[in-house]
Motif scaffolding. Sequence first.
Motif, PDB file in Angstrom:
ATOM      1  N   ILE A  33     -18.322  -7.042  -9.267  1.00 13.84           N
ATOM      2  CA  ILE A  33     -18.673  -6.534  -7.932  1.00 13.84           C
ATOM      3  C   ILE A  33     -18.256  -7.556  -6.873  1.00 13.84           C
ATOM      4  CG2 ILE A  33     -20.599  -5.931  -6.393  1.00 13.84           C
ATOM      5  CD1 ILE A  33     -19.922  -3.753  -8.404  1.00 13.84           C
ATOM      6  N   LEU A  34     -18.546  -8.824  -7.128  1.00 14.05           N
ATOM      7  CA  LEU A  34     -18.170  -9.878  -6.187  1.00 14.05           C
ATOM      8  C   LEU A  34     -16.649  -9.978  -6.053  1.00 14.05           C
ATOM      9  CD1 LEU A  34     -20.764 -12.604  -7.181  1.00 14.05           C
ATOM     10  CD2 LEU A  34     -20.699 -11.316  -5.040  1.00 14.05           C
ATOM     11  N   LEU A  35     -15.931  -9.868  -7.173  1.00 18.52           N
ATOM     12  CA  LEU A  35     -14.463  -9.898  -7.115  1.00 18.52           C
ATOM     13  C   LEU A  35     -13.922  -8.725  -6.302  1.00 18.52           C
ATOM     14  CD1 LEU A  35     -13.616 -10.958 -10.761  1.00 18.52           C
ATOM     15  CD2 LEU A  35     -13.007 -12.213  -8.688  1.00 18.52           C
TER      16      LEU A  35
ATOM     17  N   TYR B  79     -19.600 -16.021  -6.108  1.00 21.60           N
ATOM     18  CA  TYR B  79     -18.831 -15.939  -7.352  1.00 21.60           C
ATOM     19  C   TYR B  79     -18.649 -17.322  -7.975  1.00 21.60           C
ATOM     20  CZ  TYR B  79     -15.023 -14.933 -10.590  1.00 21.60           C
ATOM     21  OH  TYR B  79     -14.240 -14.821 -11.714  1.00 21.60           O
ATOM     22  N   CYS B  80     -18.290 -18.298  -7.154  1.00 23.25           N
ATOM     23  CA  CYS B  80     -18.101 -19.660  -7.664  1.00 23.25           C
ATOM     24  C   CYS B  80     -19.394 -20.228  -8.230  1.00 23.25           C
ATOM     25  CB  CYS B  80     -17.560 -20.571  -6.563  1.00 23.25           C
ATOM     26  SG  CYS B  80     -15.852 -20.212  -6.116  1.00 23.25           S
ATOM     27  N   ASN B  81     -20.522 -19.958  -7.581  1.00 27.21           N
ATOM     28  CA  ASN B  81     -21.810 -20.427  -8.084  1.00 27.21           C
ATOM     29  C   ASN B  81     -22.136 -19.780  -9.434  1.00 27.21           C
ATOM     30  OD1 ASN B  81     -22.287 -22.126  -5.937  1.00 27.21           O
ATOM     31  ND2 ASN B  81     -23.465 -20.606  -4.795  1.00 27.21           N
ATOM     32  N   LEU B  82     -21.849 -18.492  -9.567  1.00 27.07           N
ATOM     33  CA  LEU B  82     -22.084 -17.778 -10.819  1.00 27.07           C
ATOM     34  C   LEU B  82     -21.253 -18.381 -11.953  1.00 27.07           C
ATOM     35  CD1 LEU B  82     -23.391 -15.126 -12.098  1.00 27.07           C
ATOM     36  CD2 LEU B  82     -21.156 -14.114 -11.675  1.00 27.07           C
ATOM     37  N   VAL B  83     -19.982 -18.629 -11.689  1.00 23.14           N
ATOM     38  CA  VAL B  83     -19.087 -19.187 -12.703  1.00 23.14           C
ATOM     39  C   VAL B  83     -19.498 -20.615 -13.058  1.00 23.14           C
ATOM     40  CG1 VAL B  83     -16.716 -19.944 -13.125  1.00 23.14           C
ATOM     41  CG2 VAL B  83     -17.144 -17.690 -12.151  1.00 23.14           C
TER      42      VAL B  83
ATOM     43  N   THR C  60      -7.360  -4.716  -5.231  1.00 23.18           N
ATOM     44  CA  THR C  60      -8.745  -4.259  -5.043  1.00 23.18           C
ATOM     45  C   THR C  60      -9.058  -3.129  -6.017  1.00 23.18           C
ATOM     46  OG1 THR C  60      -8.628  -4.851  -2.705  1.00 23.18           O
ATOM     47  CG2 THR C  60     -10.406  -3.371  -3.362  1.00 23.18           C
ATOM     48  N   GLN C  61      -8.133  -2.224  -6.207  1.00 25.69           N
ATOM     49  CA  GLN C  61      -8.332  -1.093  -7.108  1.00 25.69           C
ATOM     50  C   GLN C  61      -8.556  -1.545  -8.547  1.00 25.69           C
ATOM     51  OE1 GLN C  61      -8.623   2.068  -6.022  1.00 25.69           O
ATOM     52  NE2 GLN C  61      -8.339   1.309  -3.947  1.00 25.69           N
ATOM     53  N   LYS C  62      -7.929  -2.652  -8.964  1.00 25.96           N
ATOM     54  CA  LYS C  62      -8.067  -3.159 -10.331  1.00 25.96           C
ATOM     55  C   LYS C  62      -9.464  -3.717 -10.583  1.00 25.96           C
ATOM     56  CE  LYS C  62      -3.239  -4.237 -11.085  1.00 25.96           C
ATOM     57  NZ  LYS C  62      -2.264  -5.293 -11.346  1.00 25.96           N
ATOM     58  N   MET C  63     -10.109  -4.197  -9.569  1.00 29.74           N
ATOM     59  CA  MET C  63     -11.459  -4.765  -9.743  1.00 29.74           C
ATOM     60  C   MET C  63     -12.468  -3.666  -9.881  1.00 29.74           C
ATOM     61  SD  MET C  63     -11.316  -7.959  -9.970  1.00 29.74           S
ATOM     62  CE  MET C  63      -9.712  -7.901 -10.700  1.00 29.74           C
TER      63      MET C  63
END
Length: 74
Positions: A54-56, A7-11, A71-74
């Motif tokens: 998906i990663l979150l 996720y950090c790499n994507l951002v 988790t449900q919010k993601m």
Amino acid sequence: MNYTRAYCNLVRRAENRTTPLGYTEKHHVFPKSIFGNNDRIVVLTGREHYTAHILLQKMCEKRYGIESKRTQKM
């Protein structure tokens, strides 16, 4: 797999480039639904935005469990 690193790499990649052509979406780096208002926004392609969520979700499942509201919010 290290979901946080992915996720950090994507951002980071999105922050260090010019705005891509075509369909894009704005994405809060720290989700508003969990962390409240924040100004750190990146522009992602549709595919990257889907991947980011998906990663979150995987990160939240690992940290808070599958039944957690976060988790449900993601």
